[in-house]
Structure formats: C-alpha cells, structure tokens
Write a protein that holds these residues in place. Structure first.
Motif, PDB file in Angstrom:
ATOM      1  N   HIS A 187     -28.660  22.017 -10.714  1.00 31.10           N
ATOM      2  CA  HIS A 187     -29.487  22.523  -9.476  1.00 31.10           C
ATOM      3  C   HIS A 187     -29.566  21.644  -8.284  1.00 31.10           C
ATOM      4  N   ALA A 189     -32.163  20.777  -6.549  1.00 34.27           N
ATOM      5  CA  ALA A 189     -33.093  19.946  -6.474  1.00 34.27           C
ATOM      6  C   ALA A 189     -33.379  19.281  -7.523  1.00 34.27           C
TER       7      ALA A 189
ATOM      8  N   ARG B 126     -60.862  14.439  -9.921  1.00 35.48           N
ATOM      9  CA  ARG B 126     -59.748  15.705 -10.492  1.00 35.48           C
ATOM     10  C   ARG B 126     -60.280  16.266 -11.792  1.00 35.48           C
ATOM     11  N   ASP B 285     -51.918  15.565  -3.082  1.00 36.85           N
ATOM     12  CA  ASP B 285     -50.710  15.445  -3.690  1.00 36.85           C
ATOM     13  C   ASP B 285     -49.681  16.247  -3.067  1.00 36.85           C
ATOM     14  N   SER B 287     -47.876  18.743  -4.490  1.00 37.48           N
ATOM     15  CA  SER B 287     -48.203  20.150  -4.653  1.00 37.48           C
ATOM     16  C   SER B 287     -49.179  20.822  -3.891  1.00 37.48           C
ATOM     17  N   VAL B 698     -39.866  29.979  -1.320  1.00 40.22           N
ATOM     18  CA  VAL B 698     -39.838  31.364  -1.878  1.00 40.22           C
ATOM     19  C   VAL B 698     -41.127  31.768  -2.536  1.00 40.22           C
ATOM     20  N   LEU B 706     -42.957  29.937  -5.383  1.00 44.19           N
ATOM     21  CA  LEU B 706     -41.993  29.658  -6.741  1.00 44.19           C
ATOM     22  C   LEU B 706     -41.300  28.252  -6.528  1.00 44.19           C
ATOM     23  N   THR B 707     -41.377  27.644  -5.317  1.00 44.13           N
ATOM     24  CA  THR B 707     -40.606  26.697  -4.899  1.00 44.13           C
ATOM     25  C   THR B 707     -41.776  25.507  -4.509  1.00 44.13           C
ATOM     26  N   THR B 709     -42.664  22.511  -6.124  1.00 47.12           N
ATOM     27  CA  THR B 709     -42.237  21.322  -6.634  1.00 47.12           C
ATOM     28  C   THR B 709     -41.059  20.692  -6.009  1.00 47.12           C
ATOM     29  N   LEU B 710     -40.688  19.476  -5.999  1.00 50.98           N
ATOM     30  CA  LEU B 710     -39.555  18.787  -5.591  1.00 50.98           C
ATOM     31  C   LEU B 710     -38.393  19.036  -6.645  1.00 50.98           C
ATOM     32  N   MET B 711     -38.738  19.772  -7.633  1.00 50.66           N
ATOM     33  CA  MET B 711     -37.726  20.101  -8.784  1.00 50.66           C
ATOM     34  C   MET B 711     -37.229  21.338  -8.670  1.00 50.66           C
ATOM     35  N   ASP B 712     -37.885  22.227  -7.713  1.00 46.67           N
ATOM     36  CA  ASP B 712     -37.665  23.502  -7.381  1.00 46.67           C
ATOM     37  C   ASP B 712     -37.076  23.656  -5.669  1.00 46.67           C
ATOM     38  N   TYR B 713     -37.654  22.966  -5.093  1.00 48.12           N
ATOM     39  CA  TYR B 713     -37.477  22.961  -3.664  1.00 48.12           C
ATOM     40  C   TYR B 713     -36.487  21.777  -3.148  1.00 48.12           C
ATOM     41  N   ALA B 714     -35.175  22.320  -2.748  1.00 46.50           N
ATOM     42  CA  ALA B 714     -34.055  21.300  -2.839  1.00 46.50           C
ATOM     43  C   ALA B 714     -33.966  20.522  -1.409  1.00 46.50           C
ATOM     44  N   MET B 720     -26.128  14.427  -0.842  1.00 47.74           N
ATOM     45  CA  MET B 720     -25.793  15.840  -0.466  1.00 47.74           C
ATOM     46  C   MET B 720     -25.597  16.004   1.154  1.00 47.74           C
TER      47      MET B 720
END
Lengths: 286, 787
Positions: A187, A189, B126, B285, B287, B698, B706-707, B709-714, B720
């Motif tokens: 993936h 990311a 929080r 933060d 998110s 997205v 849907l993107t 976090t930095l785990m989803d948004y590249a 790279m």
C-alpha cells in the motif's frame, strides 16, 4: 490523538505477565511493539483499561538458527532483518521483514505482536504459513504449539485462547534444494500488503516435490493456496509451469475491495505475486 | 581589505541555510512547544455527520468531570462574527458563507466543531469531549462539485442557492466558440484535478492569552501571515481595535498554503481566553487536520482544444467546477478564478480562449490555496490538452510546444485573459536543455525497441509558466482581494555595526532568513554573520501580507533591498559630511564609503553607523541612526517558467510506474541562493509527482473522508521520490531590481502533468489517451487490460 485512560504494567518475566493477564482478563491488552495497538488507542478505536507491556520480558527475545529456526515472540523486525544465518535459513522471511513499514517501525515492531494481531494485510502471516511454522504459546493451562495453518481464524482473529501469550515461532531451516521468497504489492501509504505472496518450494532431481504458497492482504486473513501448490508439485518448476500454477492463486478466497484496490484487481494481483514469489523461490532452490 | 579589493559576493552562492541547525537538532520553538502558566486546553466535539441539524447538545456529564473548566457551543459565541471571506471572485456576485468559530444549529462537514471543552489538561479535555452528548438530525450530503449545483441536490446553506459560491468567466467566449466550431481538429477531455491534503509536518493551532486590564490579546498561531490574521480577527471577527491584538507565529513547520487562512481556532481561543481569564491552547491532531483544515485543488473540468493539422493551436474552451468545500475559506474564491483561469493558456499563444468556473459548496473540508494554488490546475490542464492534441495529429509533443510558444519578442505578453502582462520569458531554450539532458531523440529509438520486447517506457514533457511575486495592490483590488499585496521591511544598522532586518514576510521553510541575509550583506558590504533577520511577531515587525504565492523574495526581498538603498543613501550623506567631501564624490562599495580617487580616505559602514548612532556630528537636519523602512508595491507580477521532462516505465502486469528519470529545467530569474532554489524545486516536484501517482483525498457519498489518516493518504516518502536532475536558464525579471521571480511553487506547478504525460506516452500502444490522477497501479492496469 490521545487515548482513553488505562492502567499500565511492565512485567519482567513471562510468569508475571501471564498472572497479570489472568487477573485483568478481557480488560487487558498485551503491548508488544505497539504499532497496531497504540494508533488504534489514539484514535479511540481500542480502549483497553489495562496495558501489559511485555517489552521488558527478555526471555521472549532472541533468534536461534540450526536445523530449526526459533524466534522469540518479542524479537523485533530489525533483529530478524539483520540476522545473516536466519536470512539463509529462510529467505522468504528476510524478504518480508525488509519490506515492513520503515526503519522506525522495524526497530520497534515484533513478530509475536504482529502474529497475535493478525492484521489481514500484515506480511508475516503469509510467511509463517509458507514455511509451515509452529506458533508456541503459553497460558493458564501451560504451553502449547499451534500450527500456522490453524492459527489465523479470521480477520484480526487467531486461535489464541484468552490468557495466552505467544512465546516463540519455530520452523525448519531450508536445506539443499529448498527455497523460499516473499513478493509484495505494498500500500503506498501504510506499506502494508495490498497483496503479499510467500512461497516455499523443494526441488529434487529437477522436480518440484513440495510447495507451499500463502497470500496475505487480499482477503480477510492470510491463506494457503492449495490449488497453486497442487498444480506445481510434480512439475519441473519452469516459468510456464509456475505461470500455470499461479493462475489458481486466490481461488476460493474472499477478496477485500477498497478505494486502494478493488476485489477484481486484488484477485488479478494474487496471480501475479504468487508467480513472482514462486519464480524467486525456485531460483533460490536451484 | 583595500577599497579596490572586491568582497566576495554572497548573492548567487549556495550557502547552507542558517536556520537549519536549530530546526534539525530539535531546538525549534513550535506552537505546541509553548506552555504558558495557567494555560488551559481545548478539545473539540466534532460532527460525525457530513450534513445534519444539531438538535441538542448536552454537556452535563462533561462538566461534571474533574478538571473540566467549561464547555461552550456555537451559540455562546454569537457575539463574534464569522471568519472573513477576504478574496471573492472578481466582477461577479459571490455567496460567501464562511465558518463561524463553532457551528450553530447545523453542521456541514464531518469534523465541523459543535462544542469545545476547556480543561486543565489535554487528556481531560479529550475525555470530556467524548462525554458531550450531541443529538443530530442527519441530512443528505453532497461531495461532488458538479453534482452539488445540479437541481435537486441537497442544499447546504440558505444564503447560497443551489450551492453556488460564484459563477465566473474570463477570456472571449464568442472567439473561443468560433475557433472550436471552425477547427480542423478538436480534442475534448474531462480532466479531474483531484482533491489533495496539504499535510504540513506540523498541524495547525492557536494559543490565546488575554489581559483584562488592558483588553489586549496575544495569540501564538501556526501562521503564514500573522499581520493579516491580526487585521482580520480584530477588524472583522471581534470588532475591536487592531492594536488590541498581538499575533506571533513561532517556528512554523510547513504550510503549503494551509496556514494562510483565518481559522475558527484563532477566534475561539481568543474568545475563551477572554471569557475565562486564562490562556487557552488548541492544537489539532493529524486526524483533525485532515478533516477540517483546508484541502487543495478538486476541479472537474471539461476542456476542448482546437488546432490545425500542422500543429497550430487555435482555441481553448474550459468549463470547470471548483469544489469550495462546506464553507468559504479566506481566499477560496481567488484560487480557481484569477490564479487559474487567467493563466489557462500557459506558455502558448492561443488566439481564442475562454474559461467558465462554477464554485460550489459541498459537504467536504474547505478548499483553498495549496502550493501553486490555481496554477498547478491550469498547468495540468493545458499541458495534458497539448499532449492530447499532439497525439491526435500524430506530431511530436515537443514540436507542438515549439510551434505554439510565446516568443521572446512577444514580451511583455498580454494573454488576453485579464492577467497582467507576462514580464519576460524565453521558453524554447529551457525545453531544448531539458530534452538534451534527457537524450530525447535517443530515448524515442530506445522506446520503440523496448516496446517490441514488451517493455513500456514513456517520456513526458511539461512546459509551464506561473504567476509569482503577487501582486500590484491596485490590480489585486480589481481581482476581488480585499486589501493590498505589497510588502515591507525595516533595516537598522546598530551602533556596533550589526544589522537587524525585520520583515513582514513569514518564512516557514523557504530559507528566507538565509536569502535575505545574503542580499543585505552584499548590498551593505557587511559580513553575512552581522545580519540578523527577524520576523513573525506583529509587535516589532512592519506590516506584511505574509509568505505564500512565491512572493517573499520578489516582493518582500525587494522591500529589504529598498531599505538598504535608503540606508546607503543616508550613509553616503553622512560620509560626505565627515570626510568633508561633496556627496557626489562619495563612492559606496564593499561596505565602505570613500572619496572618489582617494580610496584610503573613507569610513566603513560600521563607523558610519556608530557616527549616526552617537549623533555627535551629523550634517544639519540629519536625524540620528541608520534606520529605514520601505513599503514595496510591485509594478507587476513575475512569471517564472521552465520545462520538466520525465521518463517512466510501466509494469503491464501490475500497472506499477517506475520513475526512471526526472529532469527539471527552471527559470526563476536571478538566483540568490541556488541551493535553496534546488531544495524548493525538489520539494515542489515531490508534491506534484505525489499528485500524479499517490495522493488523493476521497470522500464517500455520505461525506466520510476515507483517506483520513496517513495510513490511507499516501504522502510519498523519500524512497518514493526519484533522483531529480536540476538545471536552469536565467531570464532576469525586469519587474524588480533584484531580477528575481520566485521558485517556491514551480516544482509543484510543473510536475504532475510531466509524470502523467510520461505514463500516457508509455501506454500509447494500448490506445490510452488520458488517465485521471492519481495514476494508481489499478487505474493503469484497467487502462491496459480494458477493464
């Protein structure tokens, strides 16, 4: 990015960790490298009220390689990555570990933590399936070993019973004519596997006599690919034979689909990556 | 040193950035490093719905928690105004609905804040935020700009019928229609410039302190423009005298545009600090940054380009839907209008062009300037269309570019789209240089050979021009911007000869501390180490509009140069007096004023500064001290340009793209510090190629990001990004005395289409004519396999 409140324990022995786990039951989570658990806690997707940090349990660390490989559950990816004898004993594991996250992740993440978490896109489940590893655990009823093939039961689910902690992973070192490899579509990311394929082969007199292939990332859990294995065993392991066998990859598997890769695409990539892992494993076996 | 020995010039030298040792060793002072005595912490209760009515908010459980000081909602803050809509689309009616400090009655995006908890520490805040119970009545959502303005779409704001923010146009519609109707060749494409999330390393936030005895605030903020924020927060949001607010931007960990804007947290921290009498802090933060701070791009465009069979472009017609997000961010309307439409024809002489832009509200994060701001969208569009045209008529894309470039003798060049004239340019040498470095002709042969072996390589060309050094204030006023866009600088030479420069610019990664010091050291002839550059605090710096739009050197740097000129002028007068010579006979060079023909008879700038400071012997009427301020309003923008070329290989089995080479030939006019220019180009290219290959925000149909976090948004890592081969041409800007143009955004403006053109070139054997970004492996695989 602030987790809900929790109590924190840092036992220094396995016995102490097991006692704590038994005392706190379902409220407790074991903290290994923390790379999956802590982000989930910070996003408040997980809110355990007790954390049992086993990073100080030294007896769970270490790598032994002779005819058998034994890796302590709390061994970090970087310790595995930099172990020359292990890389020789199981190239697939070396391939996979070098592709996990980044250096910081590998310095902290552990093999036991990863297997216990059973992320459907983690790399190591495919590798332990392909090398037919035993996963050793200890719990209130003493130690037991679980075959990798029986370990991953569903998405984020394993055969671990409540109160059990993984202690080590064992498998046979590769001998003459044996080879393994791991090929991964990361993936962009997260660097987790969109599709990852681990392959092990044994060649005798130019014939494939044993083969295990496992795929991770594509479905809810890492799975062996019996159709691929059966198609390859008995062949000469040529590129054509591999391509024909790999065409069965993903058969019978539920495919995940998301914004990064659709089901259809993941299915197609299972075939490509199974092929690539097999070709490399065969090259190494020769 | 004798007067005839020239001090080595610093301008043009690749000095390492003087600001870096502090920053890279962890000694920077960022917003979240600041801890004030008695400081309280804010956590927000944010909407999980993209569009909903707020039925009720029950904070009783949160208020009962130990350490919780207060919970406020939007209704508590109706005594302050919404955030300002500072740049509206020019010449047309706008329907600005900027956000309030906290949402009132309804929410318009996921992450819209409905309540704020103030507590003794961040942890309690929080936890208490989770305990606030909010009842919502969900409403249907819309996330797509084109769908948002269709009949029957969910209506987001009463004040903006049909979700339209503005409808704006530029160019000549009749001429463009006629050119397209009568053309030999017309290519038509739907081009989507996807939404991006700027992702500065440091997220945003504010700390406010209020002094009830004086009625004055101090606000520390992650800001690219603290003077502007001071103006907007006092005059527009709070309705208090501007003098009652001091804004301080400490070290700012990247902005890329996201920190230009006036955000709700600036207002609600000020409001709460006044209400509670204690300092309050809010830091997003990651998110929260992804959900609520501004995004960039997000255009849907229908484009038609007309031309002749022999490669001459005759017309361009563009219809764009620009997603503005849930609310009107500070300069949101200026980006897809002035900074996009007016430069749509790029480096080409296109006789007939017309652009229509509809700005639309949707249930998504606000969209505003992001590195390049409008120009990357324009550049992407024209460069894709030119390649598309070249492919259609079967002509080499380099040749089509050559045939249509604006020529050196055409400058200053009026593109007919209501822009100021392009200042200077010479486009073909940059193209030739880039192609030569790439070995273009050789590559084409190699490409043909490799295709026979089933390997798919492609080469992409991108020629760009952009608008920097914004901008002449009067022109900007006509573009709908509600203020000026000059810059200011004060330069003082202290009694000890040390030079202090204060600037209204706000460096946050551009290396301006170094660049500015190089200019001052050269101009005054003092040691580089003796020049100190200060910024970031509205108390102690002259008013400035801030750092963005690649303007800080071409506008802010020129203001500094002018102040130095004034210092030199005064020093010359003083030297004449002290040396008993005519002012006309005084030569000022290498930091020393001497009498023409008698180089030994002179005074150093240090000696003159001391004489001016002690003021024992000044000429009649001269004020003590060498201290000068300048306000520089540029006569024109600057127009940097260049050509980038990249070579890719596509794996036909998986669709993966490998960037084999990336060549950037940029012309930013004179370079003050080539190392910094190169760094800016590298960073810009990384962001542009990330758009081509990796990044894309997205939302699903319900408005969930849907993107998130930095785990989803590249965001690409160093691994790279390929090795970048940089080179340049130098066409000094005639606009300013430094001859500089700006380099901060060029890389981003040039690179996305460069990579996309290369990928589409590689895929030509499969009949691929266009692909949307990001060109993910799956998208490419589908294009190859016709799926």
């Amino acid at each position: 990015m602030i987790p809900a409140p929790f109590d924190y324990y840092a036992p220094t022995s396995l016995a102490e960790a097991l006692t704590l786990l038994q005392r706190h039951g379902d409220d407790a989570k074991i903290l290994a490298g923390g790379h999956s658990l802590l982000p989930a806690m910070k996003l408040r997707l997980a809110s355990p009220s007790v954390l049992i940090d086993i990073n100080k349990v030294d007896e769970l660390r270490g790598i032994k390689v002779n005819g058998t490989v034994e890796i302590g559950a709390m061994t970090t990816w970087s310790a595995i990555e930099h172990h020359a004898a292990l890389a020789k004993a199981c190239p697939a594991m070396a391939d996979a570990v070098g592709l996990i996250g980044d250096i910081q992740v590998r310095n902290r993440g552990t093999i036991g933590g990863s297997l216990a978490h059973a992320d459907p896109a983690a790399d190591m489940p495919a590798v332990v399936l392909a090398v037919d590893a035993q996963i050793h655990v200890e719990g209130p009823n003493g130690p037991r070993a679980i075959a990798a093939a029986d370990f991953f039961t569903d998405m984020l689910s394993t055969a671990l019973e409540p109160g059990e902690i993984i202690t080590s992973i064992t498998f046979n070192s590769h001998g003459a004519g044996e080879g393994s490899a791991y090929a991964k579509f990361p993936h962009p990311a997260s660097r987790y596997a969109i599709v990852g394929a681990a392959a092990y082969v044994k060649l005798e007199n130019g014939q494939v006599t044993a083969c295990r292939v496992a795929i991770t990332g594509a479905g809810p859990k890492a799975e062996r690919q019996p159709a691929v294995e059966q198609a390859l065993i008995g062949t000469d392991g040529s590129a054509d034979a591999v391509a024909a066998a790999a065409a069965h990859a993903g058969e019978g598997m539920d495919m995940l689909g998301d914004i990064h890769a659709s089901e259809e695409y993941r299915r197609a990539m299972c075939k490509v990556y199974a092929k690539r892992a097999l070709l490399k494993a065969i090259e190494r076996a020769r | 040193m004798t007067a005839t020995e020239m001090k080595e010039r610093l301008v043009g030298r690749a000095l390492k950035r003087r600001e870096d040792p502090k920053l890279i060793t962890g000694h920077g002072n960022y917003l979240d490093d600041i801890k004030l005595p008695g400081m309280l912490h804010i956590a927000l209760v944010r909407s999980p719905h993209a569009h909903a009515k707020i039925v009720s908010i029950d904070a009783s459980k949160a208020l009962a928690m130990p350490g919780v000081v207060a919970v406020f909602t939007g209704k508590d803050m109706l005594d302050i105004n919404p955030m300002p809509a500072a740049w509206q689309a020019a010449g047309v009616k706008n329907y600005p609905v900027p956000p309030r400090a906290l949402a009132v009655d309804k929410v318009a995006l996921v992450g819209d804040p409905v309540a704020m908890v103030v507590a003794e520490n961040r942890y309690i805040a929080r936890d208490a935020a989770d305990a606030v119970e909010v009842e919502y009545e969900p409403l249907p959502a819309v996330v797509d700009a084109r769908k948002a303005v269709e009949p029957g779409a969910p209506q987001i704001h009463e004040a903006a019928p049909n979700n339209i923010v503005f409808e704006w146009e530029c160019g000549n519609k009749a001429a463009a229609d006629a050119a397209i109707a009568s053309a030999e060749v017309v290519v038509k494409e739907e081009i989507i410039n996807q939404r991006l999330i700027p992702t500065p390393m440091e997220t945003r936030g504010s700390i406010a302190r209020y002094d009830a005895t004086t009625g004055e605030w101090t606000v520390w903020m992650t800001s690219q423009a603290p003077h502007v924020h001071r103006l907007l927060l006092t005059a527009f949001v709070f309705g208090v005298p501007e003098t009652k607010l001091r804004c301080i931007a400490p070290n700012v960990g990247g902005g890329f545009g996201q920190k230009i804007f006036c955000y709700n947290d600036m207002a609600f921290t000020m409001w709460a600090a006044r209400k509670l009498g204690r300092p309050v802090k809010f830091v997003e933060d990651r998110s929260e940054n992804y959900k609520y701070s501004t995004h960039g791009r997000d255009h849907i465009t229908e484009a038609e380009l007309a031309g002749t069979r022999d490669g001459k472009i005759t017309g361009l017609r563009v219809k764009t839907w620009a997603n503005i997000g849930a609310y009107f961010s500070t300069v949101a309307a200026g980006i897809p209008t002035t900074l996009y439409g007016r430069i749509i024809t790029g480096v080409y002489k296109i006789p007939a062009a017309y652009v229509h832009v509809t700005g639309a509200y949707t249930n998504t994060a606000m969209v505003d300037a992001y590195r390049g701001a409008g120009r990357p969208e324009a550049s992407y569009l024209i460069e894709r269309m030119v390649d598309r045209f070249a492919a259609e008529i079967g002509m080499d894309p380099a040749e089509v570019r050559r045939k249509n470039y604006i020529q050196p003798e055409d400058f200053p060049y009026d593109n007919g789209l209501g822009l100021l004239p392009y200042d200077s340019g010479n486009y073909e040498p940059a193209l030739n240089k880039a192609l030569e470095i790439a070995g273009y002709a050789e590559f084409r042969k190699q490409q043909a050979e490799l295709r026979k072996q089933g390997r798919y390589l492609g080469i992409g060309i991108s020629s760009y021009v952009e608008i920097c050094g914004i901008a002449p204030s009067a022109w900007m006023g006509g573009q709908g911007w509600g203020a000026g866009l000059w810059e200011s600088a004060n330069v003082r030479v202290h009694l000890t000869g040390k030079v202090v420069v204060t600037t209204g610019s706000l460096p946050h990664g551009q290396g301006l501390e170094t660049t500015f010091a190089q200019i001052v050291a050269d101009e005054l002839g003092v040691p580089y180490e003796d020049v100190e550059v200060q910024w970031g605090d509205t108390q102690g710096t002259p008013f400035g509009y801030g750092t963005y739009g690649s303007r800080s050197l071409a506008v802010g740097g020129v203001a500094i140069k002018r102040s130095v000129d004034k210092i030199k002028e005064k020093a010359r007068k003083l030297a004449a007096h002290l040396l008993e010579a005519n002012e006309a006979d005084i030569v000022f060079e290498n930091g020393r004023a001497y009498v023409k023909g008698s180089p030994d008879k002179g005074k150093t700038i240090g000696e003159l500064a001391a004489a001016a400071a002690v003021a024992y012997n000044l000429p009649p009427g001269m004020e003590p001290f060498l201290d000068e301020t300048s306000y520089y309003d540029p006569p024109n923008c600057t127009f940097p340009f260049g050509t980038h070329v990249c070579i890719v290989e596509v794996d036909p089995e998986t669709g993966h793209v490998k960037l084999l080479r990336y060549i950037a030939v940029d012309d930013c006019g004179n370079q003050i510090n080539p190392l910094i220019v190169e760094g800016q180009i590298h960073g810009g290219i990384a962001q542009g190629l990330a758009q081509a290959l990796y990044e894309g925000a997205v939302y699903n149909e319900d408005g969930q990001l849907l993107t998130g976090t930095l785990m989803d948004y590249a965001v690409p890592t160093a691994a790279m990004v390929p090795h970048i081969e940089t080179d340049h041409t130098v066409t000094p800007s005639p606009v300013n005395p430094l001859g500089v143009k700006g380099a901060g955004e060029a890389g981003t403006i040039a690179s996305a289409q460069c990579v996309m053109n290369a990928i589409i070139d590689a895929l030509a054997p499969f009949g691929v004519k266009h692909l949307q970004m990001p060109a993910t492996p799956e998208r490419i695989w589908r294009a190859i396999h016709g799926k």
